[in-house]
Design a protein around this motif. Structure first.
Motif, PDB file in Angstrom:
ATOM      1  N   LEU A   2      55.552  52.586  88.275  1.00  0.00           N
ATOM      2  CA  LEU A   2      55.724  52.980  86.879  1.00  0.00           C
ATOM      3  C   LEU A   2      56.776  52.025  86.317  1.00  0.00           C
ATOM      4  CD1 LEU A   2      55.573  54.861  84.361  1.00  0.00           C
ATOM      5  CD2 LEU A   2      57.407  56.202  85.412  1.00  0.00           C
ATOM      6  N   LEU A   3      56.367  51.205  85.350  1.00  0.00           N
ATOM      7  CA  LEU A   3      57.299  50.255  84.732  1.00  0.00           C
ATOM      8  C   LEU A   3      57.495  50.701  83.286  1.00  0.00           C
ATOM      9  CD1 LEU A   3      56.822  46.354  84.650  1.00  0.00           C
ATOM     10  CD2 LEU A   3      58.510  47.687  83.432  1.00  0.00           C
ATOM     11  N   ALA A   4      58.630  51.274  82.997  1.00  0.00           N
ATOM     12  CA  ALA A   4      58.882  51.804  81.650  1.00  0.00           C
ATOM     13  C   ALA A   4      60.115  51.139  81.065  1.00  0.00           C
ATOM     14  CB  ALA A   4      59.066  53.323  81.720  1.00  0.00           C
ATOM     15  N   SER A   5      59.916  50.433  79.947  1.00  0.00           N
ATOM     16  CA  SER A   5      61.035  49.730  79.311  1.00  0.00           C
ATOM     17  C   SER A   5      60.960  49.911  77.807  1.00  0.00           C
ATOM     18  CB  SER A   5      60.974  48.247  79.685  1.00  0.00           C
ATOM     19  OG  SER A   5      59.858  47.651  79.057  1.00  0.00           O
ATOM     20  N   GLY A   6      61.725  49.094  77.080  1.00  0.00           N
ATOM     21  CA  GLY A   6      61.698  49.190  75.623  1.00  0.00           C
ATOM     22  C   GLY A   6      60.395  48.646  75.040  1.00  0.00           C
ATOM     23  N   GLY A   7      59.760  47.767  75.774  1.00  0.00           N
ATOM     24  CA  GLY A   7      58.550  47.135  75.255  1.00  0.00           C
ATOM     25  C   GLY A   7      57.266  47.554  75.957  1.00  0.00           C
ATOM     26  N   HIS A   8      57.381  48.156  77.144  1.00  0.00           N
ATOM     27  CA  HIS A   8      56.185  48.477  77.929  1.00  0.00           C
ATOM     28  C   HIS A   8      56.259  49.831  78.620  1.00  0.00           C
ATOM     29  CE1 HIS A   8      56.089  44.059  77.613  1.00  0.00           C
ATOM     30  NE2 HIS A   8      54.782  44.210  77.600  1.00  0.00           N
ATOM     31  N   THR A   9      55.105  50.437  78.807  1.00  0.00           N
ATOM     32  CA  THR A   9      54.996  51.617  79.663  1.00  0.00           C
ATOM     33  C   THR A   9      53.729  51.402  80.472  1.00  0.00           C
ATOM     34  OG1 THR A   9      55.963  52.934  77.913  1.00  0.00           O
ATOM     35  CG2 THR A   9      54.960  54.144  79.736  1.00  0.00           C
ATOM     36  N   LEU A  10      53.890  51.009  81.723  1.00  0.00           N
ATOM     37  CA  LEU A  10      52.750  50.573  82.523  1.00  0.00           C
ATOM     38  C   LEU A  10      52.671  51.308  83.844  1.00  0.00           C
ATOM     39  CD1 LEU A  10      53.468  46.716  82.151  1.00  0.00           C
ATOM     40  CD2 LEU A  10      51.869  48.061  80.772  1.00  0.00           C
ATOM     41  N   LEU A  11      51.436  51.594  84.254  1.00  0.00           N
ATOM     42  CA  LEU A  11      51.196  52.046  85.617  1.00  0.00           C
ATOM     43  C   LEU A  11      50.488  50.891  86.300  1.00  0.00           C
ATOM     44  CD1 LEU A  11      50.216  55.766  85.115  1.00  0.00           C
ATOM     45  CD2 LEU A  11      52.072  54.888  86.554  1.00  0.00           C
ATOM     46  N   LEU A  12      51.079  50.405  87.388  1.00  0.00           N
ATOM     47  CA  LEU A  12      50.582  49.188  88.017  1.00  0.00           C
ATOM     48  C   LEU A  12      50.320  49.396  89.500  1.00  0.00           C
ATOM     49  CD1 LEU A  12      53.308  46.847  86.451  1.00  0.00           C
ATOM     50  CD2 LEU A  12      50.957  47.129  85.625  1.00  0.00           C
ATOM     51  N   ASP A  13      49.251  48.777  89.947  1.00  0.00           N
ATOM     52  CA  ASP A  13      48.949  48.763  91.369  1.00  0.00           C
ATOM     53  C   ASP A  13      49.527  47.452  91.897  1.00  0.00           C
ATOM     54  OD1 ASP A  13      47.799  49.027  93.854  1.00  0.00           O
ATOM     55  OD2 ASP A  13      45.802  48.370  93.216  1.00  0.00           O
ATOM     56  N   VAL A  14      50.599  47.559  92.677  1.00  0.00           N
ATOM     57  CA  VAL A  14      51.270  46.344  93.177  1.00  0.00           C
ATOM     58  C   VAL A  14      50.940  46.172  94.656  1.00  0.00           C
ATOM     59  CG1 VAL A  14      53.503  45.192  93.510  1.00  0.00           C
ATOM     60  CG2 VAL A  14      53.125  46.619  91.497  1.00  0.00           C
ATOM     61  N   ARG A  15      50.221  45.095  94.966  1.00  0.00           N
ATOM     62  CA  ARG A  15      49.777  44.888  96.364  1.00  0.00           C
ATOM     63  C   ARG A  15      50.479  43.719  97.043  1.00  0.00           C
ATOM     64  NH1 ARG A  15      46.080  47.884  98.182  1.00  0.00           N
ATOM     65  NH2 ARG A  15      45.376  49.440  96.696  1.00  0.00           N
ATOM     66  N   ASP A  16      51.077  42.832  96.232  1.00  0.00           N
ATOM     67  CA  ASP A  16      51.876  41.749  96.815  1.00  0.00           C
ATOM     68  C   ASP A  16      53.048  41.457  95.885  1.00  0.00           C
ATOM     69  OD1 ASP A  16      51.089  39.725  94.826  1.00  0.00           O
ATOM     70  OD2 ASP A  16      49.125  39.885  95.778  1.00  0.00           O
ATOM     71  N   SER A  76      53.773  38.933  94.034  1.00  0.00           N
ATOM     72  CA  SER A  76      53.648  38.027  92.890  1.00  0.00           C
ATOM     73  C   SER A  76      52.580  38.408  91.874  1.00  0.00           C
ATOM     74  CB  SER A  76      53.391  36.603  93.396  1.00  0.00           C
ATOM     75  OG  SER A  76      52.239  36.593  94.213  1.00  0.00           O
ATOM     76  N   SER A  77      52.005  39.607  92.010  1.00  0.00           N
ATOM     77  CA  SER A  77      50.988  39.993  91.030  1.00  0.00           C
ATOM     78  C   SER A  77      50.905  41.506  90.920  1.00  0.00           C
ATOM     79  CB  SER A  77      49.625  39.426  91.434  1.00  0.00           C
ATOM     80  OG  SER A  77      49.188  40.047  92.624  1.00  0.00           O
ATOM     81  N   PHE A  78      50.135  41.981  89.962  1.00  0.00           N
ATOM     82  CA  PHE A  78      49.881  43.420  89.841  1.00  0.00           C
ATOM     83  C   PHE A  78      48.561  43.637  89.121  1.00  0.00           C
ATOM     84  CE2 PHE A  78      52.844  42.216  86.325  1.00  0.00           C
ATOM     85  CZ  PHE A  78      51.999  42.439  85.231  1.00  0.00           C
ATOM     86  N   ARG A  79      48.028  44.840  89.258  1.00  0.00           N
ATOM     87  CA  ARG A  79      46.793  45.208  88.571  1.00  0.00           C
ATOM     88  C   ARG A  79      47.118  46.379  87.660  1.00  0.00           C
ATOM     89  NH1 ARG A  79      42.298  48.566  89.648  1.00  0.00           N
ATOM     90  NH2 ARG A  79      43.336  49.460  91.461  1.00  0.00           N
TER      91      ARG A  79
END
Ligand code: KG4
Ligand code: ZN
Length: 323
Positions: A132-146, A148-151
């Motif tokens: 869960l990446l929640a900041s002033g500009g974004h609210t994202l649910l991400l699948d992080v497998r490595d 250097s990237s995310f889905r």
């Protein structure tokens, strides 16, 4: 060491991270007080202050690490997303430093940076995890497998969670930036005092604009003395609704993806109620939740550096398509 520069919004930040992953310096100069009287960040003012602050902050970081530029083998910088003028100051400074010493440069995505706050010692988390990446500009649910990237699994359809905190704080007369102020005030209020709507969306997305409007009407309906008396209850109830929405969708995402571990990052990850509600999750260390350059250096460890011939034309980006 990696020297990282972050200037995407209103924090001018420089960090030094050595190759073993040990943070040697992490200097953050916040301009928040300068922007407070405008109720938010004024991009042009931010750019000008970055320009004034970037070298003093760099010197401060080298001083803290008791190091010189001779100890730096790689330069990293936030490329985007963020305020374009603000980003360009950091990118120009980073390019100049790298080019003058013929060092490689690593352009870092700010969102990947927030996630990489989780890779910093001593409580480093390893992928895979649901973030869960929640900041002033974004609210994202991400699948992080490595590293250097995310889905992308879900995002906000309107305001970001941090934006909801900031707008709510403004309505409550708490000034900018408002997340931390609401957090503090909420601790002396009753989260059940007011019933604010928590948007229930079909998939894994979020929506916070209705909540903000609901607070606007509540505040408008209260007499000034009543508002003063109930400010803490309003803050607590409003914060509770945001946290409920974040936690609800995060747990739903974990269930749907079968994720074994949940991690939380970004400025809103500093919120005490959210940290308590997701106690079992990997929480980015408090000092690396809001914008800083340590997280940018951390992300750079896992990215491909560009040789001097490859970065002179490097440009900033204000936003990026996630879906
Ligand atoms: O990650 P960040 O520093 O900058 C962006 O990339 O946007 O996040 C800043 C956001 C602001 O909206 C701020 O109000 C919020 O994080 N924030 C908080 C807290 N501390 C910062 N929100 C809720 N509770 C906090 N304790
Ligand atoms: Zn950020």
């Amino acid at each position: 060491m990696i020297l990282a520069v972050e200037t995407s919004c209103d924090e001018t930040a420089v960090a030094l991270l050595d190759r073993s992953g040990e943070l040697r310096a992490n200097v953050v100069s916040s301009q928040a007080a300068l922007h407070a009287r405008f109720g938010g960040v004024v991009p042009e003012i931010a750019s000008r202050h970055h320009l004034e602050l970037v070298f003093p902050v760099l010197e401060g970081a080298l001083g803290d690490a008791d190091a010189s530029l001779d100890d730096v083998d790689t330069v990293a910088v936030t490329q985007g997303p963020g305020l374009i003028g603000a980003l360009l100051v950091g990118i120009s400074a980073a390019k100049a430093l790298a080019w003058a010493r013929q060092l490689p440069l690593v352009p870092v995505d700010h969102l990947l940076g927030h996630i990489a706050a989780l890779y910093l010692a001593p409580s480093a988390v390893e992928p895979p995890f649901l973030c869960l990446l929640a900041s002033g500009g974004h609210t994202l649910l991400l699948d992080v497998r490595d590293h250097s990237s995310f889905r992308l699994l879900g995002t906000t359809l309107d305001d970001a969670a941090g934006e909801a905190f900031d707008k709510g704080a403004r309505l409550l007369g708490l000034g900018y930036p408002g997340g931390a102020a609401i957090d503090t005030l909420a601790s002396s209020g009753d989260p059940g005092a007011f019933d604010f709507p928590v948007a229930r969306l079909e998939g894994l997305d979020f929506s916070f604009s209705g909540l903000k409007t609901a607070l606007l009407y509540r505040v408008r309906d209260l007499e000034p003395e009543e508002l003063e008396r109930r400010r803490a209850d309003l803050a607590a109830s409003y914060q509770h609704a945001i946290v409920q929405a974040l936690v609800g969708q995060t747990l739903r995402a974990a269930e749907e993806t079968g994720a074994e571990r949940i991690a939380v990052a970004g400025g809103v990850a500093a919120n005490s109620e959210l940290r308590e509600a997701l106690e079992g999750a990997a929480l980015a260390p408090l000092e690396y939740c809001t914008d800083n350059a340590a997280m940018i250096a951390s992300a750079a460890r896992y990215l491909e550096p560009l040789p001097p011939s490859g970065y002179l034309g490097l440009d900033a980006y204000a936003s990026r398509r996630l879906r």
